[in-house]
Each structure stands twice: as C-alpha cells, then as structure tokens.
Design an enzyme around this catalytic site. Structure first.
Site, PDB file in Angstrom:
ATOM      1  N   ALA A  19      -1.942   5.885   1.221  1.00  0.00           N
ATOM      2  CA  ALA A  19      -3.149   5.057   1.233  1.00  0.00           C
ATOM      3  C   ALA A  19      -3.334   4.447   2.617  1.00  0.00           C
ATOM      4  O   ALA A  19      -2.368   4.203   3.343  1.00  0.00           O
ATOM      5  CB  ALA A  19      -3.040   3.946   0.191  1.00  0.00           C
ATOM      6  N   LEU A  64       0.863  -1.177   0.000  1.00  0.00           N
ATOM      7  CA  LEU A  64       0.000   0.000   0.000  1.00  0.00           C
ATOM      8  C   LEU A  64       0.902   1.231   0.000  1.00  0.00           C
ATOM      9  O   LEU A  64       1.853   1.300   0.778  1.00  0.00           O
ATOM     10  CB  LEU A  64      -0.878   0.035   1.255  1.00  0.00           C
ATOM     11  CG  LEU A  64      -2.290  -0.555   1.197  1.00  0.00           C
ATOM     12  CD1 LEU A  64      -2.979  -0.343   2.539  1.00  0.00           C
ATOM     13  CD2 LEU A  64      -3.120   0.036   0.079  1.00  0.00           C
ATOM     14  N   ASP A  65       0.591   2.205  -0.851  1.00  0.00           N
ATOM     15  CA  ASP A  65       1.365   3.446  -0.857  1.00  0.00           C
ATOM     16  C   ASP A  65       1.267   4.124   0.509  1.00  0.00           C
ATOM     17  O   ASP A  65       0.272   3.962   1.222  1.00  0.00           O
ATOM     18  CB  ASP A  65       0.831   4.396  -1.926  1.00  0.00           C
ATOM     19  CG  ASP A  65       1.094   3.898  -3.338  1.00  0.00           C
ATOM     20  OD1 ASP A  65       2.028   3.087  -3.507  1.00  0.00           O
ATOM     21  OD2 ASP A  65       0.363   4.307  -4.258  1.00  0.00           O
ATOM     22  N   PRO A  66       2.276   4.904   0.878  1.00  0.00           N
ATOM     23  CA  PRO A  66       2.236   5.602   2.180  1.00  0.00           C
ATOM     24  C   PRO A  66       0.982   6.438   2.389  1.00  0.00           C
ATOM     25  O   PRO A  66       0.456   6.507   3.502  1.00  0.00           O
ATOM     26  CB  PRO A  66       3.493   6.480   2.143  1.00  0.00           C
ATOM     27  CG  PRO A  66       4.440   5.723   1.273  1.00  0.00           C
ATOM     28  CD  PRO A  66       3.571   5.117   0.198  1.00  0.00           C
TER      29      PRO A  66
END
Length: 320
Positions: free
Chosen positions: A50, A46-48
């Site tokens: 998100a 997961l992107d930071p």
C-alpha cells in the site's frame, strides 16, 4: 544515574507519503535514522504493497499518536474481480477464480450494505494477536486462523470508476480497525464472485491529508536513502519537513495559557479558569472535556481535562 538517550531531541510530525513495497516499520526506522531522533512512532500501519499517508511522530509528538489513530482514514483502492488470493491482495497466491464480473448497477446496489456500522471478519493475514501470536505468522505457517467478527465503522463508500470489466476503483472513509482487504472480499461474496485488492492508497489519516504528505526522497534529497552515510544526513532539511505537534489535535479544543499557567501545567498542577474562559472553551460541548490542548506562545504545553473550572494536565510536553 539514568543513561543519556542517543540522538537528537526532535519533536513534531512527519506526514510521510510511503512508497510501494516498503513496510511501515522500515519506513519509520529510515526516517528516524535520517533525523538521528531519540524517539519515533507511527499512527497506523500500512501494508508494504500500500502507498500513501503514514504519519510519523517524533519525540513528544508520540504522546498524540492515539488521537490520530482514533481518527477517520480515507482509502482509494482497486478491486480485481474474479480472483481471490490467500492474502486478499497481490502478495498472496491465487486461491480461487470466478467468471462473474459485476456491473456498475450491481456494485452500487450493495454499497449501502457496507456503509455504517457493520460486522467484519479480519483477513487471516493480519496483525491481530491469536494466543499471543500474530495471525499472519500462523497463516504463513499453514495454520487455519479463525478470527472473530467485530464491528467497524464505514462512514462513506463510493464507486469511483470502472476502468474495465475486471477492475473497480472505490473510495472509503473508515474508522479504526477496518480492513480494506476484508471489505473487498465481502463485497465480492455479496456480488456472487471473488476478488482481491490490486491497489491501495491511503489519502487521509485523522487531521492529516495528502496536501501535507512528503515522500522519503523529498525528505532526504536522494532517491535511495538506504545508501546514505551518517555524514550525509541533513538535519536542517529534515526539521523543515515537520509539522507542529498541535496539528495532530486539530479536531480537539485548545486553550491559550499564560507563561505562569504553562509553568503550573508542566509541573503537573491544574489551573483554574475564569467562568467565561471555561464557557468559551466548552462551547458546543457539555460536562467534562476529556481532552484539551493547552498552548502558550512557546508551543504546546499539555493535554488536559477540563473539569468544572479546573484545567488539569494529563500528559505534559517537554519540548526543551
């Protein structure tokens, strides 16, 4: 003589509700440190920026990571119309602007074009390898990254709400390798405008859902786990947050085995099922069963393949 691994033998899944502005690797490292676990890994970055479900596997549960990664994922996300950024999300700089704001009818009209198996070019700021380097590293260095389109599966895509003219909230159920940032970028282009993802939350990964998710604060008992000392780590608390390994295999067939059969499987030997046991196990399937979870009263035994009447172990769980 093999060196003894540091840490505890911890086995199971932690369904972490990852917070905002925390990277996946950092989140896994924190939870592994708090658990003092020998081994950990996650099922899908997961992107930071998100939030949402980041399933973390500990110990022998890491053997089931590929099965969770291959499962469908559900995202709830917000498209911010009229502004394109270099990263296709809030992290990047403004790269282009547009006065066009699509209405509900226009948005709903294009959703079928982005449902099913479609071709998608991943964002330049992605973890895809290009000549041995991550695309986002090359992009950050100012290099133009040209990534090839690839097929992705979008099982469902719907417009949830439109809070105002600048924003639209969607929910999507997607297969492995789908980028929400690329989806928003491409929908905007189809609508004659530009956009970026202003909010993103993952609500399901494979068999794991928000109902099972737990925040880092709930796991550790403190708001700022970075300030914890080793003496403050509560292993009993952590272990109580884990879900069994077998829950990762909820969508796969299972076979209950007797103690002597479990012993054979754990030693790498196959077991022969009765025709009736094999028939019941194979109900709804045909030919070989590539993945069967063998379980005993003591827990998970092995990931197996059923070939004819023979249940052959492929990956064995050592839970001791």
């Amino acid at each position: 003589m093999a060196r003894r691994k540091k840490g505890r033998k911890v086995h199971g899944w932690l369904i972490l509700d990852k917070g905002y502005d925390v990277g996946s690797t950092e989140a896994v490292s924190r939870m592994r440190w708090f658990a003092d676990a020998q081994k950990a890994g996650h099922a899908g970055t997961l992107d930071p920026l998100a939030t949402g479900i980041l399933p973390i596997a500990f110990g022998e549960a890491t053997k089931t990571v590929p099965f969770v990664q291959d499962g469908l994922k559900t995202y709830r996300f917000t498209a911010r119309w009229g502004v394109r950024t270099t990263t296709d999300d809030l992290e990047g700089e403004v790269a282009e602007e547009s006065d066009v704001r699509p209405d509900r009818a226009a948005i709903e009209a294009i959703l079928p074009d982005f449902t099913g198996t479609i071709e998608q070019v991943p964002p330049q700021f992605s973890a895809i390898l290009v000549n041995g380097e991550r695309a986002y590293d090359l992009a950050r260095d100012g290099e133009e990254v040209k990534l090839k389109p690839r097929e992705v599966d979008i099982e469902d895509l719907r417009l949830v709400e439109m809070p105002d003219a600048d924003h639209a909230v969607f929910e999507a159920v997607v297969g492995k390798g789908t980028y929400v940032r690329a989806l928003v970028r491409d929908m905007a282009e189809k609508l004659g405008t530009v956009a970026h993802v202003s909010a993103l939350r993952r609500t399901a990964v494979g068999p794991f859902t928000e109902d099972q998710a737990i925040t880092a604060e709930e796991v550790t008992g403190v708001a700022d786990d970075v300030r914890l000392t080793p003496e403050q780590r509560d292993h009993e608390r952590f272990d109580g947050c884990l879900v069994p390994i077998g829950e990762a295999m909820a969508e796969y067939p299972k076979e209950k085995v007797a103690p002597f059969e479990a012993s054979r499987l754990r030693s790498g030997q196959g077991i022969v099922l009765t025709p009736n046991r094999a028939k019941v196990l194979r109900a709804g399937h045909s030919g070989e069963l590539e993945t069967v979870l063998a379980e005993s009263d003591e827990g998970e035994v092995a990931l197996c393949r059923l070939d004819g009447l023979t249940l052959a172990p492929q990956k064995v769980f050592q839970l001791g």
